[in-house]
Design an enzyme around this catalytic site. Structure first.
Site, PDB file in Angstrom:
ATOM      1  N   GLY A 128       0.784  -1.229  -0.157  1.00  0.00           N
ATOM      2  CA  GLY A 128       0.189   0.065   0.006  1.00  0.00           C
ATOM      3  C   GLY A 128       0.756   1.240   0.061  1.00  0.00           C
ATOM      4  O   GLY A 128       2.066   1.114   0.361  1.00  0.00           O
ATOM      5  N   CYS A 129       0.160   2.609  -0.225  1.00  0.00           N
ATOM      6  CA  CYS A 129       1.025   3.647  -0.342  1.00  0.00           C
ATOM      7  C   CYS A 129       1.462   3.997   0.995  1.00  0.00           C
ATOM      8  O   CYS A 129       2.605   4.608   1.065  1.00  0.00           O
ATOM      9  CB  CYS A 129       0.108   4.640  -1.141  1.00  0.00           C
ATOM     10  N   TYR A 130       0.591   4.262   1.939  1.00  0.00           N
ATOM     11  CA  TYR A 130       1.026   4.604   3.303  1.00  0.00           C
ATOM     12  C   TYR A 130       2.157   3.794   3.849  1.00  0.00           C
ATOM     13  O   TYR A 130       3.062   3.891   4.257  1.00  0.00           O
ATOM     14  CB  TYR A 130      -0.360   4.731   4.168  1.00  0.00           C
TER      15      TYR A 130
END
Length: 346
Positions: free
Chosen positions: A149-151
């Site tokens: 995921g990005c976070y």
């Protein structure tokens, strides 16, 4: 040339992926699928790619796509890929999943956080978590790669040397992350409307954001025992970018030189990590690139380190990292087709 396909090609992450792949010198785009736009040219949906990608969008058919492509990217919402990917498909095609279905090693943890049933528990044991800087050797031999995921990409990369070298008390980890609006995807949502998010800044997913167990899983591996983090995401009225501000109490005797040494040792030769030291990163420094910029400061008054990471959520946080995974898996130059620098101002 690699024959490559993208399922979910017209969402923000999928479109960014198509853009990168269309300029990749070792890729031939062979298949693009989008349920909403079947029969239309990709460049009709994204005119900026006219002449760059004019493929006609097809209906999703993972079985047939895996026979036409050597690499398939899945840019689908969570809960879908685990019911579509099979061992037979993986025997003939590399799958890089940009969704969440294969990121977590434990089926029960996945189902608890995502509130949906996982459809292929056995494949969780073969999936590799595709955070390139930490799992490069495993990625090189995997046919099922779970794109992070990005976070999580930003947070884990920012904290990994501190946790991995035992420089901080793992029970004190706090992460405040802020993301641009494209992180919410392209579908229509009230909270993503211009009038709802412009000129505002807000926290959301407080105590229950689904990227939390990903961060804990990977940092726990580095810590060699389970740890818990306090993670709070925020929405910023900008198109793209993530800035993660991470706090941790330093262990006794740890100083600035130890922290500098840890970051240089872990990332000194990484092509997509830019260490900025006390010159703290900003999202504009990495926008449009596959680079994660990391800076840090020690607060001697509180005996804490504040480490700050910045990425482009659609590139290093999604599509770019997926291409980086493909390059590693297919024994190509890792940086092929990926931007690493940007001119400022944009």
């Amino acid at each position: 040339m690699l024959h490559v396909g993208v399922i979910g090609a017209t969402g923000y992450a999928g479109a960014q992926l198509v853009s990168l792949l269309s300029g990749h010198p070792q890729v031939e785009l062979a298949y693009l699928a989008s349920h909403s736009y079947v029969g239309r040219r990709f460049s009709d949906i994204y005119p900026s790619l006219k002449g760059g990608c004019d493929l006609v969008l097809e209906e999703e058919d993972l079985e047939q796509a895996s026979k036409r492509c050597s690499v398939l990217f899945l840019a689908l919402p969570h809960g879908l890929a685990s019911h579509k990917v099979t061992e037979e498909i993986l025997k003939r095609c590399i799958i890089i999943d940009l969704g969440a279905d294969y990121r977590l090693h434990d089926k029960a943890v996945y189902e608890s956080w995502y509130k949906t049933e996982h459809g292929s528990e056995a494949l969780l044991q073969t999936a590799v978590y595709g955070l390139c800087e930490l799992h490069r050797s495993a990625i090189a031999g995997a046919n099922l790669i779970a794109n992070p995921g990005c976070y999580t990409t930003c947070s884990i990369l920012t904290l990994a040397p501190l946790v991995g070298e035992g420089l901080v008390n793992p029970s004190t980890l706090i992460i405040d992350s802020a993301s641009g609006v494209s992180g919410a995807g392209r579908s229509e949502k009230l909270d993503s409307l211009f009038c709802e998010c412009n000129e505002s800044y807000k926290a959301y997913g407080v105590t229950n954001h689904r990227h939390t167990p990903e961060i804990e899983q990977e940092l726990s591996l580095l810590n060699k025992e389970p740890l818990v983090v306090q993670f709070t995401p925020h929405l910023v009225p900008m198109n793209r970018g993530i800035l993660s501000t991470c706090y941790a109490n330093l262990k006794s005797g740890v100083g600035e030189a130890d922290i500098e040494f840890a970051y240089r040792t872990w990332y000194g030769n990484e092509p997509f990590i830019r260490l900025t030291g006390s010159l703290l990163p900003e999202t504009r420094f990495v926008r449009g690139t596959n680079t994660c910029a990391i800076g840090w400061k020690v607060d001697k008054r509180t005996s804490r380190v504040i480490a700050i990471g910045a990425i482009d959520n659609l590139i290093k946080g999604a599509a770019g990292q997926a291409v980086q995974n493909m390059n590693i898996r297919c024994n190509l130059d890792e940086g092929l087709g990926l931007p690493s620098t940007v001119a400022n101002p944009l």
